[in-house]
Structure formats: structure tokens, C-alpha cells
Design an enzyme around this catalytic site. Structure first.
Site, PDB file in Angstrom:
ATOM      1  N   ASP A  34       7.492  40.985 -30.189  1.00  0.00           N
ATOM      2  CA  ASP A  34       6.238  40.401 -30.657  1.00  0.00           C
ATOM      3  C   ASP A  34       5.817  41.231 -31.864  1.00  0.00           C
ATOM      4  O   ASP A  34       5.031  42.170 -31.757  1.00  0.00           O
ATOM      5  CB  ASP A  34       5.197  40.457 -29.543  1.00  0.00           C
ATOM      6  CG  ASP A  34       3.937  39.671 -29.868  1.00  0.00           C
ATOM      7  OD1 ASP A  34       3.909  39.023 -30.926  1.00  0.00           O
ATOM      8  OD2 ASP A  34       2.990  39.715 -29.068  1.00  0.00           O
ATOM      9  N   CYS A  64       2.537  36.023 -34.975  1.00  0.00           N
ATOM     10  CA  CYS A  64       1.366  35.139 -35.063  1.00  0.00           C
ATOM     11  C   CYS A  64       1.086  34.889 -36.549  1.00  0.00           C
ATOM     12  O   CYS A  64      -0.039  34.982 -37.011  1.00  0.00           O
ATOM     13  CB  CYS A  64       0.158  35.727 -34.355  1.00  0.00           C
ATOM     14  SG  CYS A  64      -0.290  37.410 -34.836  1.00  0.00           S
TER      15      CYS A  64
END
Length: 432
Positions: A308, A361
Site C-alpha cells: 500500500d 490512493c
């Protein structure tokens, strides 16, 4: 405080924010300390006005023909909150603690101004320097994608299936009008009040007992698409506070072994309390220790490595509207260097036949598909798992997601406009 006084305070705060170039949360906190007469409801309403103005900063200034804090707040009231000129004029009546009355030019703009001829970066409310980057991904739809990122984000929760079922959670939060998510079987959604205020979920028994966690549905989908198997060995390489680590544990039914690591001990600190509250038993936290390689014994052993990656956060502008005006080109270059280094390091832990899930993101090609291509050039024994195969981890919902999301050769791009989630990029690669 009256609605007009709240608007005047928001204009004042926005001016401080522009002059000081500080994070909005800090400026709001300082204002609250200096104005003790403002109650919690006032501070919440004023903060909502400021955040909404940041969301609509470019388009509001364009509408009003100037970039002053007053113009931006007034333009936002029309564009973001749907007030007409007369309703805005009532807030600016010039009485005690309220803004001065509207001028003729302001009223004209509020009555007849529009974004019809606005360039993409104005209509989409993002910095001009990012226009070419977003055009590379979304083409002529970039303004619409940006406008969706300028809306408020709902409050998303993830049901912790180690503590109960989605039905249990819906019943426990029925008084908050929680509803099931669109894609993730674990997602619940709570819409915000008209002024943007979220309910105090962290004080709810369902949260305190670990039945629900606050997590955007897009983030939930990223972990599901990584498809962690029961009984497998998993490394969450950039675990941060542990949001995806907790979800991986639930998806694996507390079986197998998850290793949670982050190179910043401060980011990792909250994970310990969260693991306990969630009832997680299959996670081993590997905290950094100076220059020691605390993951050396995991080389070549992992069935799944989850990355991530740190990124510009362009996909989270709904939640962090000040971030889009603070980001600079140098930050993008720095994030790209970090992502490359982390991906290269991640490869050493993936066993033959194992998988590497790369998640950001971000909406930017440079941080997403381009990073995957660069990695594959350096690691030819990895191949991309086709997105059409990746979405099957969601079952029937995955087929709907594939039609809604932007599907690339390298992975899947979620956006607020397409999927109603934060902007997440997910690519899954498999080692031969």
C-alpha cells in the site's frame, strides 16, 4: 452564532489559511482556541464551510471573478451548497458579526455566473499543473472526475467478520441510517448531515467492541482484490496504522500468518491497540529497528505481499481538500522514487507462484500503471494478473465493478465518479 456570523468567521479563517499556508486542521484549531465563545456546533459548522470552500476553491473564484476569501466562500455557497443569490444575501446583511452586504457585481455573478466556459482544471477544481497528468488518464472526462473529487465523502465502515456479520452491524447502527455498500460485502455507509458533520462513530459500542472499523469502501476493495488465502503467509509491507492488516486478518479468518511492517514506527504505533480491539490473532508486527533488516527471514516465503504504497493521495481529495492545493510537482517526483524502491524491495519476499499486490490512493499514471511497467521490466519473472481475473475475488459484484471502474492493462482504477469510492489503483502481479 448566527449563520451569517459563521460565514464571516469562515471567511476570516480562509484568509488566514491562504496567508499562512498551513494545514487547515491546524488553522481551525487555533481559531477555536482564540474564540472560546464559539460552541462545538459553531466550530463544526465553520469548519464545514472552510472545507467546502477548499473543495470548490478554483470554480468558486472563477464564478465570482476574483480569488479573495470572501469571493471563494460566496461562490462555494452557490456551487457547493446550492444557495441562490437571495439566500446568500440574507447571510450577508451587514449586521453585527456578519459579512457586509453583497455588491452589485457579486449579486450579478451569483445570479448569472456559470462554469460553462471554464477550462478543465477550473471546472474540476484542481491545480493547473496537474491537468496534463489527469488528461493522460481520463482524457475529456478529467473535469468531471475532478468535480466528483470536490464533493464530500460519505462515512464508510468495514464490518469486522471476526466479531459479527454485516447484519449484526446494520442492526447495531440502525439509528445512524447505515446502509450496505455498493461493492464490498463488508462495507456500510453513513451519509453525512447537510452541514457535513459525521456522527461520532468512534463512541458507538459497535466500534468500541471491534465490530466495525472506519475504512473507505475503495480501501476495502483493494484488500479483497488482493485475495489473501486462508492459511497463507502474507506480508503487509506498508502497514501504517493497520487498516488493511485488520481486513486481511478477517478475510483469512484469523488463520495463516500476517506480518505487518512499516518503516515509520510512528505510523505503525496505533496497530497494536487496533489488533486487540478487533480480536485479531494471526498478525505479527515487525517494527523497524534502526538499520537492522527485520524482514530478512521472510525472503522468498510469502504467498502474498501487499504494498500500500506512499503516494500523492490525489484519490482522497474528497477527505483532504486542502491537500490538492498544497501538493507540488516535487512531491510527485519524490513519491515516485519511494514507490520504485518499495516495489523493488517487495519482490524479494514473494515466493515462486506468490503474488504481489500494488495499491495506491492516487489517480496519476506515473504512480500507478507506469510504476507497474517499470517494475515488470526489472523483474521479468512477474506477470500481471488480468483485471478480469482479479475482480472475481468479489464474485458477481466484481463483474459490476469491472464495468464501472477504469480498467487498464496494468490494473483497476477506482474513482468517486465511477465507483463512489475514494480513488484507488490496484494491480496484482504473480511470480512465475
Amino acid at each position: 452564532m448566527t449563520p451569517g456570523a459563521r460565514l464571516a468567521a469562515a471567511i476570516e479563517i480562509f484568509g488566514t489559511l491562504e496567508a499562512a499556508r498551513r494545514p487547515v486542521a491546524d488553522v481551525l484549531k487555533d481559531w477555536g482556541r482564540s474564540n472560546r465563545f464559539a460552541g462545538s456546533g459553531d466550530r463544526s459548522a465553520i469548519g464545514s464551510l472552510v472545507y467546502d470552500a477548499l473543495r470548490r476553491r478554483a470554480s468558486a473564484a472563477w464564478l465570482m471573478g476574483e480569488e479573495t476569501p470572501r469571493a471563494i466562500l460566496l461562490g462555494m455557497l452557490k456551487l457547493g451548497r446550492g444557495l441562490d443569490a437571495e439566500a446568500i444575501a440574507q447571510l450577508c446583511d451587514g449586521t453585527r458579526h456578519t459579512p457586509v452586504p453583497l455588491g452589485a457585481a457579486e449579486r450579478e455573478r451569483l445570479e448569472h455566473g456559470s462554469l460553462t466556459d471554464a477550462p478543465a482544471h477550473i471546472a474540476g477544481d484542481y491545480p493547473l499543473w496537474l491537468d496534463a497528468h489527469l488528461e493522460a488518464v481520463f482524457g475529456e472526462e478529467r473535469a468531471a472526475e475532478g468535480a466528483a473529487l470536490a464533493e464530500r465523502a460519505p462515512l464508510d465502515l468495514r464490518v469486522n467478520t471476526l466479531k459479527g456479520t454485516p447484519e449484526d452491524a446494520l442492526a447495531a447502527l440502525a439509528h445512524l441510517d447505515a446502509t450496505a455498500g455498493d461493492w464490498s460485502p463488508l462495507a456500510l455507509r453513513i451519509e453525512l448531515s447537510p452541514d457535513g458533520k459525521a456522527p461520532p462513530v468512534t463512541a458507538e459500542p459497535a466500534y468500541l467492541k471491534g465490530l466495525v472499523e472506519i475504512q473507505d469502501e475503495g480501501s476495502q476493495l483493494a484488500a479483497i482484490l488482493a485475495a489473501p488465502a486462508r492459511g497463507s503467509q502474507v506480508l503487509d509491507l506498508c502497514a501504517g496504522g493497520g487498516g488493511k492488516t485488520l481486513e486481511l486478518a478477517a478475510l483469512m479468518h484469523n488463520s495463516g500468518q500476517i506480518y505487518a511492517h512499516d518503516d515509520d514506527l510512528r505510523r505503525l504505533a496505533p496497530i497494536h491497540e487496533r489488533l486487540q480491539r478487533a480480536g485479531v490473532r494471526n498478525v505479527q508486527v515487525r517494527s523497524p529497528r534502526g538499520k537492522a533488516d527485520v524482514l530478512e527471514d521472510l525472503e522468498g516465503r510469502m504467498d502474498l505481499v501487499l504494498v500500500d504504497a506512499p503516494c500523492t493521495g490525489t484519490g482522497t481529495w474528497r477527505r483532504n481538500p486542502d491537500a490538492k492545493w498544497r501538493i507540488r510537482p516535487g512531491a510527485l517526483a519524490e513519491r515516485m522514487r519511494e514507490q520504485g524502491a518499495i516495489l523493488d524491495n517487495a519482490a524479494r519476499f514473494v515466493k515462486p507462484g506468490g503474488r504481489l499486490a500494488y495499491i495506491t490512493c492516487s489517480l496519476l499514471e506515473e504512480e500507478n500503471a507506469a510504476q507497474v511497467r517499470r517494475f515488470l521490466d526489472a523483474e521479468p519473472d512477474f506477470r500481471i494478473v488480468p483485471p478480469a481475473e482479479t475482480v472475481l475475488a468479489l464474485g458477481e459484484a466484481g463483474l459490476r465493478l469491472k464495468r464501472a471502474a477504469l480498467t487498464l492493462t496494468e490494473g483497476i482504477q477506482l474513482t468517486p465518479r465511477r465507483t463512489g469510492t475514494d480513488g484507488f489503483f490496484v494491480s496484482v502481479m504473480k511470480r512465475g
